[in-house]
Motif scaffolding. Sequence first.
Motif, PDB file in Angstrom:
ATOM      1  N   LEU A  87      26.167  40.979  44.718  1.00 41.54           N
ATOM      2  CA  LEU A  87      25.725  41.308  43.367  1.00 41.54           C
ATOM      3  C   LEU A  87      26.462  42.531  42.831  1.00 41.54           C
ATOM      4  N   GLU A  88      26.734  43.504  43.701  1.00 43.17           N
ATOM      5  CA  GLU A  88      27.477  44.691  43.269  1.00 43.17           C
ATOM      6  C   GLU A  88      28.875  44.309  42.793  1.00 43.17           C
ATOM      7  N   PHE A  89      29.456  43.274  43.388  1.00 48.47           N
ATOM      8  CA  PHE A  89      30.808  42.842  43.036  1.00 48.47           C
ATOM      9  C   PHE A  89      30.891  42.308  41.615  1.00 48.47           C
ATOM     10  N   VAL A  90      29.742  41.968  41.017  1.00 55.88           N
ATOM     11  CA  VAL A  90      29.747  41.455  39.643  1.00 55.88           C
ATOM     12  C   VAL A  90      30.303  42.508  38.684  1.00 55.88           C
ATOM     13  N   GLY A  91      30.095  43.804  38.994  1.00 53.89           N
ATOM     14  CA  GLY A  91      30.576  44.878  38.119  1.00 53.89           C
ATOM     15  C   GLY A  91      32.084  44.872  37.959  1.00 53.89           C
ATOM     16  N   PRO A  92      32.855  45.049  39.049  1.00 50.00           N
ATOM     17  CA  PRO A  92      34.316  45.026  38.899  1.00 50.00           C
ATOM     18  C   PRO A  92      34.857  43.677  38.446  1.00 50.00           C
ATOM     19  N   LEU A  93      34.173  42.586  38.801  1.00 54.07           N
ATOM     20  CA  LEU A  93      34.614  41.268  38.349  1.00 54.07           C
ATOM     21  C   LEU A  93      34.470  41.155  36.830  1.00 54.07           C
ATOM     22  N   SER A  94      33.360  41.635  36.291  1.00 57.23           N
ATOM     23  CA  SER A  94      33.159  41.627  34.834  1.00 57.23           C
ATOM     24  C   SER A  94      34.221  42.474  34.144  1.00 57.23           C
ATOM     25  N   LEU A  95      34.557  43.600  34.760  1.00 61.88           N
ATOM     26  CA  LEU A  95      35.597  44.465  34.196  1.00 61.88           C
ATOM     27  C   LEU A  95      36.934  43.732  34.164  1.00 61.88           C
ATOM     28  N   ALA A  96      37.240  42.979  35.227  1.00 59.26           N
ATOM     29  CA  ALA A  96      38.501  42.238  35.289  1.00 59.26           C
ATOM     30  C   ALA A  96      38.561  41.147  34.214  1.00 59.26           C
ATOM     31  N   LEU A  97      37.396  40.562  33.890  1.00 57.03           N
ATOM     32  CA  LEU A  97      37.359  39.458  32.928  1.00 57.03           C
ATOM     33  C   LEU A  97      37.179  39.929  31.488  1.00 57.03           C
ATOM     34  N   LEU A  98      36.844  41.210  31.312  1.00 54.94           N
ATOM     35  CA  LEU A  98      36.525  41.739  29.984  1.00 54.94           C
ATOM     36  C   LEU A  98      37.727  41.605  29.046  1.00 54.94           C
ATOM     37  N   GLY A  99      37.481  41.027  27.905  1.00 53.45           N
ATOM     38  CA  GLY A  99      38.542  40.913  26.903  1.00 53.45           C
ATOM     39  C   GLY A  99      39.496  39.762  27.122  1.00 53.45           C
ATOM     40  N   SER A 100      39.295  38.974  28.181  1.00 53.83           N
ATOM     41  CA  SER A 100      40.207  37.864  28.432  1.00 53.83           C
ATOM     42  C   SER A 100      39.944  36.729  27.445  1.00 53.83           C
ATOM     43  N   ARG A 101      41.021  36.026  27.118  1.00 52.22           N
ATOM     44  CA  ARG A 101      40.892  34.925  26.155  1.00 52.22           C
ATOM     45  C   ARG A 101      41.377  33.594  26.735  1.00 52.22           C
ATOM     46  N   ARG A 102      41.692  33.539  28.030  1.00 52.70           N
ATOM     47  CA  ARG A 102      42.238  32.321  28.620  1.00 52.70           C
ATOM     48  C   ARG A 102      41.122  31.442  29.165  1.00 52.70           C
ATOM     49  N   TRP A 103      41.333  30.129  29.096  1.00 54.23           N
ATOM     50  CA  TRP A 103      40.286  29.203  29.556  1.00 54.23           C
ATOM     51  C   TRP A 103      40.052  29.336  31.048  1.00 54.23           C
ATOM     52  N   VAL A 256      32.971  35.260  45.503  1.00 53.94           N
ATOM     53  CA  VAL A 256      34.230  35.574  46.194  1.00 53.94           C
ATOM     54  C   VAL A 256      35.380  34.786  45.559  1.00 53.94           C
ATOM     55  N   VAL A 257      35.182  33.499  45.327  1.00 51.74           N
ATOM     56  CA  VAL A 257      36.233  32.667  44.713  1.00 51.74           C
ATOM     57  C   VAL A 257      36.536  33.154  43.292  1.00 51.74           C
ATOM     58  N   ALA A 258      35.477  33.518  42.536  1.00 52.35           N
ATOM     59  CA  ALA A 258      35.683  34.022  41.176  1.00 52.35           C
ATOM     60  C   ALA A 258      36.494  35.313  41.197  1.00 52.35           C
ATOM     61  N   SER A 259      36.181  36.207  42.122  1.00 54.42           N
ATOM     62  CA  SER A 259      36.896  37.468  42.220  1.00 54.42           C
ATOM     63  C   SER A 259      38.358  37.268  42.604  1.00 54.42           C
ATOM     64  N   ALA A 260      38.592  36.444  43.633  1.00 53.07           N
ATOM     65  CA  ALA A 260      39.970  36.173  44.066  1.00 53.07           C
ATOM     66  C   ALA A 260      40.751  35.443  42.973  1.00 53.07           C
ATOM     67  N   GLY A 261      40.100  34.490  42.316  1.00 55.95           N
ATOM     68  CA  GLY A 261      40.765  33.728  41.257  1.00 55.95           C
ATOM     69  C   GLY A 261      41.137  34.613  40.078  1.00 55.95           C
ATOM     70  N   ALA A 262      40.221  35.487  39.663  1.00 55.29           N
ATOM     71  CA  ALA A 262      40.514  36.394  38.539  1.00 55.29           C
ATOM     72  C   ALA A 262      41.670  37.324  38.883  1.00 55.29           C
ATOM     73  N   THR A 263      41.756  37.738  40.154  1.00 52.30           N
ATOM     74  CA  THR A 263      42.853  38.614  40.589  1.00 52.30           C
ATOM     75  C   THR A 263      44.177  37.868  40.577  1.00 52.30           C
ATOM     76  N   LEU A 264      44.169  36.636  41.108  1.00 57.06           N
ATOM     77  CA  LEU A 264      45.403  35.840  41.177  1.00 57.06           C
ATOM     78  C   LEU A 264      45.924  35.492  39.774  1.00 57.06           C
ATOM     79  N   ALA A 265      45.000  35.195  38.879  1.00 55.61           N
ATOM     80  CA  ALA A 265      45.393  34.755  37.544  1.00 55.61           C
ATOM     81  C   ALA A 265      45.650  35.921  36.597  1.00 55.61           C
ATOM     82  N   GLY A 266      45.250  37.134  37.018  1.00 56.30           N
ATOM     83  CA  GLY A 266      45.400  38.296  36.154  1.00 56.30           C
ATOM     84  C   GLY A 266      46.845  38.716  35.974  1.00 56.30           C
ATOM     85  N   ARG A 267      47.066  39.565  34.959  1.00 56.70           N
ATOM     86  CA  ARG A 267      48.428  40.051  34.710  1.00 56.70           C
ATOM     87  C   ARG A 267      48.766  41.149  35.707  1.00 56.70           C
TER      88      ARG A 267
END
Length: 267
Positions: A87-103, A256-267
Motif C-alpha cells: 500500500l505504501e508503494f501506491v505513493g511513488p507509483l501515483s507520482l510516476a503516473l501523475l500527468g501522464s497522457r498515454r493509454w 508490483v507489475v504496475a510499478s515495474a511497468g510504469a518504470t519500463l514505459a516511463g521516459r
Amino acid sequence: MLLSILSVQGGAAIAKGLFPVLGPAGTASLRIGLSALILLLAVRPRLSRLTGQQWRAVVPYGLALGSMNFLFYCALARIPLGLAVTLEFVGPLSLALLGSRRWLDALWAVLAAAGIALIAPWQGRGLDVPGIGFALAAGACWAVYIVLGRRTAAALPGAQAVAIGMLFAALPVVPFGLGSGQLLALTPWLLLLGGLLALFSSVLPFSLEMQALKTMPTRTFSILMSLEPVAAALSGWLLLHEQLTPAQWLAVACIVVASAGATLAGR
C-alpha cells in the motif's frame, strides 16, 4: 540492490518485534534517533556552512522522511508487513503516473487500483481500516519525500543530505515517542535491537543503494525497487509468520507489475 531490499525488510521485522514493548512511536523514535547519530558521526556535516537555500531544501526533506517512517510503523503495528509495503508503494507509483497522457499508463493505474481494491475490507471486517489509512498516508509522504529528495540532492552532496535530513526526521517523531512514555522501558538489550534496526533499516540500505547507483542505470534501479512488496510479503511470512490470502497475494502482484511497468514505459 537486492541486499538493500532484504536489509530493509529484515529491519521492518525487527521493528515489529519491538512494538509490544516500545510501540510504533517509541520504535520509530529509537530507529531515527540512532540512525541520525550514526550518520552524523560517520559523515560529520558542517552545519555552520550551509546556505539558506540548502536549509530550505534539507529541512522539509527531513520532515517528510520522519513522517513517512512514523506512519509506516503505525501501519505495520496493525497490518501484515507485505500489505503495508504494498500500500505504501501506491505513493511513488501515483507520482510516476501523475500527468501522464498515454493509454499504457492508464493500464498501470488500473492495475494499481485493482491491487488496492483486492486489499480493501469491503465487508467492514478483516483487515484493519486505520492500518490501511496509515500505509496510504505513508505512501503519500514517500511521494513528497521523492520530490523533495531531488531538490535536496541538487543542493547538497548525497551523504550530507541524508545525515542532516535524518536529524530533522526526528522532529515529527520523537515527541510522540516521548509522549507515549514507552521509551522509559528501554533496556540495554532493547537498545542493542534499536541499533540493529537503525543499521538494517537506514544506514546499510542507504550505503548499498548509493553503491548500486554508481554502476546501475536509474531505470534498472527503479525496476528492482518494485520487488520490495514481494520481499516484504516473503519476509513477513518467514520471519513473522504472517499469512496472506490468495486475493492479497494477487493484490501484491498487481501493484508490483504496475510499478515495474510504469518504470519500463516511463521516459
